[in-house]
Design a protein around this motif. Sequence first.
Motif, short mmCIF file in Angstrom:
data_model
loop_
_atom_site.label_atom_id
_atom_site.label_comp_id
_atom_site.label_asym_id
_atom_site.label_seq_id
_atom_site.Cartn_x
_atom_site.Cartn_y
_atom_site.Cartn_z
N TRP A 242 0.61 -1.00 -0.50
CA TRP A 242 -0.17 -0.23 -0.11
C TRP A 242 0.76 1.20 0.23
CZ3 TRP A 242 -5.37 0.95 1.03
CH2 TRP A 242 -6.86 -0.09 0.90
N TRP A 246 0.47 4.10 -3.12
CA TRP A 246 -0.10 5.59 -2.20
C TRP A 246 1.42 6.26 -2.81
CZ3 TRP A 246 -4.45 7.23 -3.12
CH2 TRP A 246 -4.82 5.97 -2.63
N PHE A 249 1.96 7.49 -6.66
CA PHE A 249 1.26 8.39 -6.64
C PHE A 249 0.96 9.69 -5.63
CE2 PHE A 249 -3.14 10.80 -6.15
CZ PHE A 249 -3.71 10.30 -7.12
N LEU A 250 1.36 9.88 -5.24
CA LEU A 250 1.70 11.35 -4.60
C LEU A 250 3.35 11.85 -4.69
CD1 LEU A 250 0.05 10.22 -0.95
CD2 LEU A 250 -0.80 12.00 -2.35
N MET A 367 -0.87 7.46 7.48
CA MET A 367 -0.66 6.40 6.69
C MET A 367 -1.03 5.53 7.36
SD MET A 367 0.13 5.48 3.03
CE MET A 367 0.31 7.71 2.20
#
Length: 444
Positions: A242, A246, A249-250, A367
């Motif tokens: 995960w 993420w 992407f970020l 997160m």
Amino acid sequence: MIYTSYEIAWIFLFYSFLGWCLEVIYAAAGRKEFINRGFLNGIWCPVYGFSTAFMLIFMDSLREEWFYLFLGCMIVGTVTELLTGLLLEKVFHLKLWDYSGRKFQAGGYICLATAIIWGIFGIIVIKFINPLFVTLLRKLPYLAGIVVLIVIFFILAIDVFMTVGALLKIKHQYQTMSEIAEGLNQASRSLQIIIINIIHKRMNRAFPALKHKKAETEEEKKELLRQKTVFAYGCSFHKIVWIFFWGAFLGDIVETIFCRFSMGRWMSRSSVIYGSFSLVWGIGVAGATILLYRYKDREDRYIFLAGTLLGGAYEYICSVFTELAFGTIFWDYSKIPFNLGGRINLLYCFFWGIAAWVWMKQAYPLMSKWIEKVPKKIGKSLSYLFLIFMVCNITISTVALVRYGERAEGMTPQNSVEVWIDQQFPDERMEQVYPSAKRTDMLK
């Protein structure tokens, strides 16, 4: 210098053997007796083989920059040693070396003194030993070299299988010694125990600091219960998946916004064809989490320094890898002060340090809590979907990049797959996805 897979295989074996010799000499000098210091039963220490191969592949271009070569080799060797120590403790619950009593150490796995030795070792290998070794290797008949490689790797595979199997039995022996003792009635069982005891005794002699995990305390039992009930608890496989997804992407979003304000225009910073994902950031935050998770509560300056060094080394390695693999340079910092071959620069290394601090101290805790709130079954299903999507995305992107380079050299498609790739991913689309990519042939 670019090495073939044949040469890399020989480099791994040769320096695994050389590392074993160095370890034996060191132990003999300190304890006045011959001791097999290798993790395996044979005459090789794979950690030296892997570390040296990485140094030669990724740090060879720094051979004229003595300080940076020393720093790069120091980081590569230290990270390899850290990962090896973590892996051995995670899988076998064994700690084969312990630097806890030394100054400037981290978790007993690494310390400043051994890091400096790795740096010196790398310089000696790259500048002096390896040129001679490769020259001699290239005089060896290729067919004879292949045959010898096959034989040695076959023996190495048997050694790995026997050692790992024996160590797994040793781990079980400490947990249920009485049950195993009652079941040792058959001759095959007796033979297994003999092999296990031989390896166990050798491991204890080779590593006086050998430590087995102690029996579980009440706190450890509670920790195990949380691991079973909470999705992606701690620094687990699903948590890393995960975080990678993420983070990629970020990271792409952050880079895109940064380019908008620093360069005055919007441009794609994605590493893949489909979606906005920066693999450099995804792998970077996932790797930083794995390496720094145990030290997330350390002082801010420690996290910043580790992020600066590791981030700079990681970005440099990524630059070398993409150039060797695709013949393409995806970023060039040549016009920024204090750069190293245009691959990294001091300012961005500091950004890596700041990013490491922000991630480990601020973003990761938030997160992590958010991820752990995901229902367990749903979370696992999404993890596998993320992996399948990214594997397919990376595969298609890699093939498209290879064809992009081949088209630049005037190579026509050879099969229906390449025809489809050319139709779906023409130069216009590739330049839109990778606007800052430069083919190395255009730079000559």
